[in-house]
Scaffold this active site. Structure first.
Site, PDB file in Angstrom:
ATOM      1  N   ASP A  67      39.375  85.718  31.556  1.00  0.00           N
ATOM      2  CA  ASP A  67      38.141  84.944  31.409  1.00  0.00           C
ATOM      3  C   ASP A  67      37.830  84.717  29.939  1.00  0.00           C
ATOM      4  O   ASP A  67      38.541  85.193  29.052  1.00  0.00           O
ATOM      5  CB  ASP A  67      36.975  85.660  32.102  1.00  0.00           C
ATOM      6  CG  ASP A  67      36.857  87.139  31.695  1.00  0.00           C
ATOM      7  OD1 ASP A  67      37.415  87.527  30.654  1.00  0.00           O
ATOM      8  OD2 ASP A  67      36.220  87.904  32.434  1.00  0.00           O
ATOM      9  N   ASN A 136      26.941  94.795  37.491  1.00  0.00           N
ATOM     10  CA  ASN A 136      26.395  94.146  38.685  1.00  0.00           C
ATOM     11  C   ASN A 136      27.477  93.859  39.729  1.00  0.00           C
ATOM     12  O   ASN A 136      27.245  93.119  40.679  1.00  0.00           O
ATOM     13  CB  ASN A 136      25.673  92.842  38.304  1.00  0.00           C
ATOM     14  CG  ASN A 136      26.598  91.823  37.645  1.00  0.00           C
ATOM     15  OD1 ASN A 136      27.776  92.095  37.413  1.00  0.00           O
ATOM     16  ND2 ASN A 136      26.067  90.650  37.334  1.00  0.00           N
ATOM     17  N   HIS A 138      30.383  92.374  39.096  1.00  0.00           N
ATOM     18  CA  HIS A 138      31.199  91.180  38.865  1.00  0.00           C
ATOM     19  C   HIS A 138      32.640  91.547  38.546  1.00  0.00           C
ATOM     20  O   HIS A 138      32.937  92.633  38.064  1.00  0.00           O
ATOM     21  CB  HIS A 138      30.592  90.276  37.786  1.00  0.00           C
ATOM     22  CG  HIS A 138      30.736  90.738  36.378  1.00  0.00           C
ATOM     23  ND1 HIS A 138      29.801  90.455  35.413  1.00  0.00           N
ATOM     24  CD2 HIS A 138      31.700  91.442  35.725  1.00  0.00           C
ATOM     25  CE1 HIS A 138      30.183  90.957  34.259  1.00  0.00           C
ATOM     26  NE2 HIS A 138      31.336  91.559  34.428  1.00  0.00           N
ATOM     27  N   GLU A 143      30.269  86.136  38.936  1.00  0.00           N
ATOM     28  CA  GLU A 143      28.990  86.823  39.063  1.00  0.00           C
ATOM     29  C   GLU A 143      28.571  86.939  40.537  1.00  0.00           C
ATOM     30  O   GLU A 143      29.126  86.256  41.417  1.00  0.00           O
ATOM     31  CB  GLU A 143      27.919  86.061  38.281  1.00  0.00           C
ATOM     32  CG  GLU A 143      28.189  85.953  36.782  1.00  0.00           C
ATOM     33  CD  GLU A 143      27.929  87.244  36.009  1.00  0.00           C
ATOM     34  OE1 GLU A 143      27.970  88.341  36.601  1.00  0.00           O
ATOM     35  OE2 GLU A 143      27.689  87.157  34.791  1.00  0.00           O
TER      36      GLU A 143
END
Length: 243
Positions: A67, A136, A138, A143
């Site tokens: 990414d 979280n 991800h 996300e």
């Protein structure tokens, strides 16, 4: 999924490096996706040591970056590509032709995603895709809320992702969007790998691996991946099977 627990981060990192070594031994021309961040740093340390000692040869392998922060490239300290060059590619003088990152400065980000998808397809698919996990849940910059069937895409970053990312930069960046391989890439990889360490991520690891399968916790996709290898140290694994 095969969950492997280790006493500490160094043992975890050594084990993860062994799996990369094993993959390259079996298929020297493997296509491997590498992540950036704190979790894989130890693994890269071992891989660099192995390569310099002549125990592994990356000359035929191909690599893609997982990414990138939109608007950044390897010249931006704190970028994903800068990290991978610093900790792995530049240390071993990996040829530029062997490596493909997202062009996160491209005017057409959708087109850039299509190019990455095609690049992976043209090389026969990912042999190994290594990822970490965000606070979280991800994976890469997929996300919460990302469809499990999504290939490469760009999207808005969650506030917690932006907040955690600050530690990688000496100057405060303006982060709003990320571009990333998709969860479909992870599902299609011949060997999906998750690396996680530290007690601060124990809660989210328990949610991802013991909790319900949900797009609200992208890493829960690992529950559906029978070939997945999951490397955890003692701290991050402490809540597994306790919730």
């Amino acid at each position: 999924m095969n969950i492997q627990r280790y006493k500490d981060y160094d043992s975890l990192s050594s084990a993860a490096a062994y799996w990369v070594w094993r993959q390259i031994k079996q298929k020297p021309g493997s296509l491997i996706c590498f992540p950036s961040g704190e979790s894989p740093t130890g693994m890269f340390k071992f891989l660099v040591q192995y390569a310099k000692a002549g125990k592994i040869d990356f000359s035929q392998a191909h690599f893609v970056g997982l990414d990138e922060w939109v608007g950044m490239d390897k010249n931006n300290e704190g970028s994903c590509s800068h990290y991978l060059h610093q900790h792995f590619f530049s240390k071993l003088k990996i040829a530029p032709a062997q490596v493909r990152f997202f062009d996160a400065k491209a005017a057409d980000l959708d087109g850039e995603c299509e190019k990455m998808n095609k690049h992976i397809q043209d090389l026969g698919g990912l042999d190994m895709m290594i990822v970490g996990i965000g606070m979280n849940g991800h994976i890469g910059l997929n996300e919460p809320g990302t469809d499990f069937n999504t290939y490469a895409h760009h999207s808005a970053l969650a506030p917690v992702t932006i907040d955690v990312a600050k530690k990688y930069f000496t100057q405060q960046p303006q982060l709003t969007e990320g571009i990333t391989l998709g969860l479909r890439h992870l599902a299609e990889a011949r060997t999906p790998v998750l690396i996680a360490s530290g007690a601060k991520k124990a809660g989210i690891i328990a949610q991802a691996l013991n909790g319900p399968l949900t797009i609200d916790v992208p890493a829960s996709i690992f529950q559906t991946l029978p070939n997945a290898q999951i490397f955890l140290d003692h701290g991050v694994a402490e809540k597994l099977n306790k919730e």
